[in-house]
Design an enzyme around this catalytic site. Sequence first.
Site, PDB file in Angstrom:
ATOM      1  N   ASP A 197      43.616  32.449  42.123  1.00 42.80           N
ATOM      2  CA  ASP A 197      42.620  33.696  42.138  1.00 42.80           C
ATOM      3  C   ASP A 197      42.176  33.742  43.876  1.00 42.80           C
ATOM      4  OD1 ASP A 197      40.437  35.477  42.214  1.00 42.80           O
ATOM      5  OD2 ASP A 197      39.076  34.025  41.305  1.00 42.80           O
ATOM      6  N   ASP A 205      43.922  40.330  41.676  1.00 39.98           N
ATOM      7  CA  ASP A 205      44.019  39.188  42.944  1.00 39.98           C
ATOM      8  C   ASP A 205      43.860  37.913  41.847  1.00 39.98           C
ATOM      9  OD1 ASP A 205      41.438  39.374  41.838  1.00 39.98           O
ATOM     10  OD2 ASP A 205      40.531  38.102  43.583  1.00 39.98           O
ATOM     11  N   GLU A 206      44.535  38.051  40.538  1.00 42.71           N
ATOM     12  CA  GLU A 206      44.463  36.928  39.690  1.00 42.71           C
ATOM     13  C   GLU A 206      45.917  36.904  38.957  1.00 42.71           C
ATOM     14  OE1 GLU A 206      41.155  35.647  37.415  1.00 42.71           O
ATOM     15  OE2 GLU A 206      39.915  37.322  38.486  1.00 42.71           O
TER      16      GLU A 206
HETATM   17 MG   LIG Z   1      39.270  36.731  43.477  1.00 36.58          MG
END
Ligand SMILES: [Mg+2]
Length: 411
Positions: A8, A106-107
């Site tokens: 993350d 973003d993961e």
């Molecule tokens: Mg994040």
Amino acid sequence: MKTILHLDMDAYFASVEQRDQPIYRGRPLMVCHTDSVEGYNGVVAAASYEARPYGVRSGMSVLEAKRLCPKGIYVPGNYHKYLHNTKEILKICQEFTDEIEVYSIDEMWLDITRTKQFFGDPGHLAHLLQERIRQDIGLSSSIGVGPNKLVAKMAGELHKPSGITVIRSDDLPGIFAPLPVGDLFGVGRQTKKHLALIGVATIGDLAEVPGDYLKEKFGVVGLYLKDAALGRNDSVLASGRSGVSNLVKSFGHSAALGGGEADIDKLCQILLGLCDGVTRRMRRDKYAGRTVVIRLRLARLFGFTRSRTVMRALELTEHVYPLARELLLVEREVLRKYPATLVGISVTNLAHGWRQLSMEDLNDDRQVRAAAVVDQIKDKYGSSIITRASLLSWKRRYHAAPVYGSSGVTG
Ligand SMILES: [Mg+2]
């Protein structure tokens, strides 16, 4: 036993902007999803860590953020840039395994079961990955490692930013049990409220509730909750050709409501009609999504979005509408004062041609086939030929249109 790593990026969009613009470093920075950062419309897509002490969080309306942090810097998002960075991050991840599920911009989850041996142990692999991203991309990230996707994701939440948390199955109960039940992935505000009524405050409390009771109370979600509280989760990685190319895509429909609509039942009906349109396009293009976003514009006030992400793949109105309705009902009081002039729904976090195989899917088989038949008839005779009985009672007087773009994306 599998070993899954969850990556993350820390305050992603804001960190990218701080990296590229030295003047933003060390200051509260809000990257906004909005037409104009001068005004109060839109939502905060990402807030830098310097903004967190003010209480600003991603997903918050710009209006609220500016109240909490008037001296902060507000900039519009540059999603092409973030997507480019995500692709670079993905390339680095691919040096550690080829089984990767891109969950959002973003993961991502990495299945390192087979490859961890080449890097010593999972903790060392995580350290190497984090360092590569820091050196090559110039961004900080948090990593969680566990026996499944759920535990890996929740492990990553425990130490942020720049943390690495490895959880072995044996350590599970001791780590999760004391946490508030709201920290369990998939437990939203409504579920938390229900659980509070039966005295469930922590994840450990939830683990002790009989599965039959949870199933009766929450349906299939109840079964997920029981397993999740015990750190069990058998969902598989959606790796393969889906992923980055789909990241900024969403399927959405919205309806302009003229002077405004305050009647919550009518708004629910409109939402249902919009869900039908959205899920039909998703099925036609063979997409399923995991995040439902509702968009509301209120008379004389502002627009905002509310979203909810679930673990399962959503592709039917029967999946999407209950979540959308729940999000709408939370705003019931606001809508009473400020009638909605626009309501929209979109589904994001898409995966192409992917269906998570689970018990829920087996239960859904009848609904999937029914939807396919309705789709065929609409393709042949036009989309107005069949409509839901519940929609017949209310005369359409709104204009519904597809929405394209990256609404609801936060990072
Ligand atoms: Mg994040």
